[in-house]
Design an enzyme around this catalytic site. Structure first.
Site, PDB file in Angstrom:
ATOM      1  CG  HIS A 257      -0.410   0.634   2.444  1.00  0.00           C
ATOM      2  ND1 HIS A 257      -0.399   1.847   3.102  1.00  0.00           N
ATOM      3  CD2 HIS A 257       0.653  -0.044   3.390  1.00  0.00           C
ATOM      4  CE1 HIS A 257       0.432   2.087   3.991  1.00  0.00           C
ATOM      5  NE2 HIS A 257       0.951   0.681   4.043  1.00  0.00           N
ATOM      6  CB  CYS A 258       1.291   4.211  -1.567  1.00  0.00           C
ATOM      7  SG  CYS A 258      -0.045   4.259  -2.737  1.00  0.00           S
ATOM      8  CB  THR A 259      -0.700   7.856   0.683  1.00  0.00           C
ATOM      9  OG1 THR A 259       0.564   8.170   1.637  1.00  0.00           O
ATOM     10  CG2 THR A 259      -1.650   8.871   1.446  1.00  0.00           C
ATOM     11  CB  THR A 265      -0.882   0.887  -4.437  1.00  0.00           C
ATOM     12  OG1 THR A 265      -0.433   1.148  -2.963  1.00  0.00           O
ATOM     13  CG2 THR A 265      -1.737  -0.496  -4.182  1.00  0.00           C
TER      14      THR A 265
END
Length: 363
Positions: A257-259, A265
């Site tokens: 995941h990222c933000t 992602t």
């Protein structure tokens, strides 16, 4: 463009998008590589007769299940150990009245060949809007990517205790965090007990935004540049290599995941699905789905901005076909073929790809 300048531009673009995402966070493509999948199962027996199948959870608690299975006369749909629907070779059925579950699974059982085990791709949590299964897609040679093995998501810092309990029941065992140090500091991941946290910082820097775009066109160019960096940037190659090394070792219960769960992602999923043999149009549809899952959050973010500023920032919140296309363009320009990218940038040779496919493909 010098590499340092490129990483700064990529950091600015993605950090700007992350900054905007946090405002309303919930409490010409590379030509298909003819040899890109020489390591795939070219002589697939097509034991799974389904050419398309999907489960969609509706807002009223029902489920819409669609499929196409040429040559099959009858498909039985089972859930919770009982038959809930029956259809022919091509059908859409609606299933109602099932008890609440962390994730409702359905078995599609044809009268010949192997069946499919499917659920709605979105995993509904209180603290995320873009947590979803990376699987459930058909490959070009007739296999299917298993569901319930690898997941992708947006930020995990707003997960509730109920969310954490749900993820533990789903078997989340390792979290590959693609974010920068500043993102990890401002929003540390919340993880279920026993899950391992692995830093795989794609941008390799603080991600601090020192400049913002002044026009929609400039914002679009920032996002295109960021996509290209995710392919050929040194820190990006190191980060994605670590993710794929982990997946090859043991993919079960993995999450990256990222933000916003859409750019860093998005490229991770595009790379994974392409390596598994999923066709480009399906890869693109999976990438663009972030626009649907993030629609309400993005609309709220833009509504809080003056109209002129919202127009400039909208490209940072979107995923667009030209963004992902620019990533595949970078693969073609820098590596020639996707196979070469897999090996040179990600360290995936034919043996490792075979191990990955053995874990993630069925049929």
């Amino acid at each position: 463009m010098p590499n340092k300048t490129r990483v700064n531009a990529a950091a600015y673009a993605l950090a700007a998008a992350a900054l905007l995402t946090g405002v309303c966070a919930p409490a010409a493509a590379a030509a298909p590589d003819a040899g890109a999948h020489h390591h795939a199962h070219h002589h697939a027996s097509h034991r799974i007769p389904f050419t398309a199948a999907q489960v969609t959870a509706e807002d009223d608690g029902s489920y819409r299940i669609t499929w196409d299975a040429p040559g099959v006369r009858r498909v039985v749909v089972r859930a919770d150990g009982r038959t809930v629907a029956v259809g022919g070779s091509s059908a859409t059925v609606n299933v109602r009245g099932l008890p609440a579950a962390d994730r409702q699974w359905f078995d599609l059982v044809p009268d010949r060949g192997e069946g499919l085990h499917l659920a709605d791709r979105l995993v509904k949590l209180q603290g995320t809007v873009n947590f979803r299964d990376a699987g459930g897609y058909r490959t070009e040679d007739g296999h299917w990517v298993r569901m319930g093995v690898v997941y992708r998501s947006d930020a995990l810092n707003n997960l509730t205790d109920a969310d954490l309990a749900k993820l533990q029941r789903l078997g989340i065992a390792v979290d590959y965090d693609l974010r920068t140090a500043s993102e990890r500091t401002s929003g540390p991941d919340r993880l279920p007990a026993g899950a391992r946290h692995v830093v795989a910082d794609v941008l390799g820097g603080s991600g601090a935004v020192s400049t913002m775009p002044t026009s929609p066109q400039a914002a679009e160019q920032m996002m295109v540049g960021a996509e290209k960096y995710m392919v050929s940037g040194d820190t990006a190659k190191t980060a994605y290599s670590s993710v794929f090394a982990g997946l090859v070792e043991d993919a079960d219960g993995s999450l990256y995941h990222c933000t916003a769960g859409k750019d860093r992602t998005g490229w991770a999923s595009a790379t994974l699905l392409t390596a598994l043999g999923v066709p480009r149009e399906t890869v693109m549809a999976d990438y663009l789905a972030s626009n649907d899952y993030r629609a309400a959050a993005n609309a709220a973010t833009l509504a809080a901005l003056p109209p002129a500023q919202a127009a400039i920032y909208k490209p940072l919140l979107d995923v667009r076909a030209e963004y992902l296309d620019s990533g595949f363009d970078e693969v073609a320009q820098k590596y020639g073929t996707f196979t070469a990218y897999e090996k040179q940038a990600l360290g995936l040779d034919s043996r490792e790809l075979h191990r990955l496919k053995a874990q993630l493909l069925e049929g």
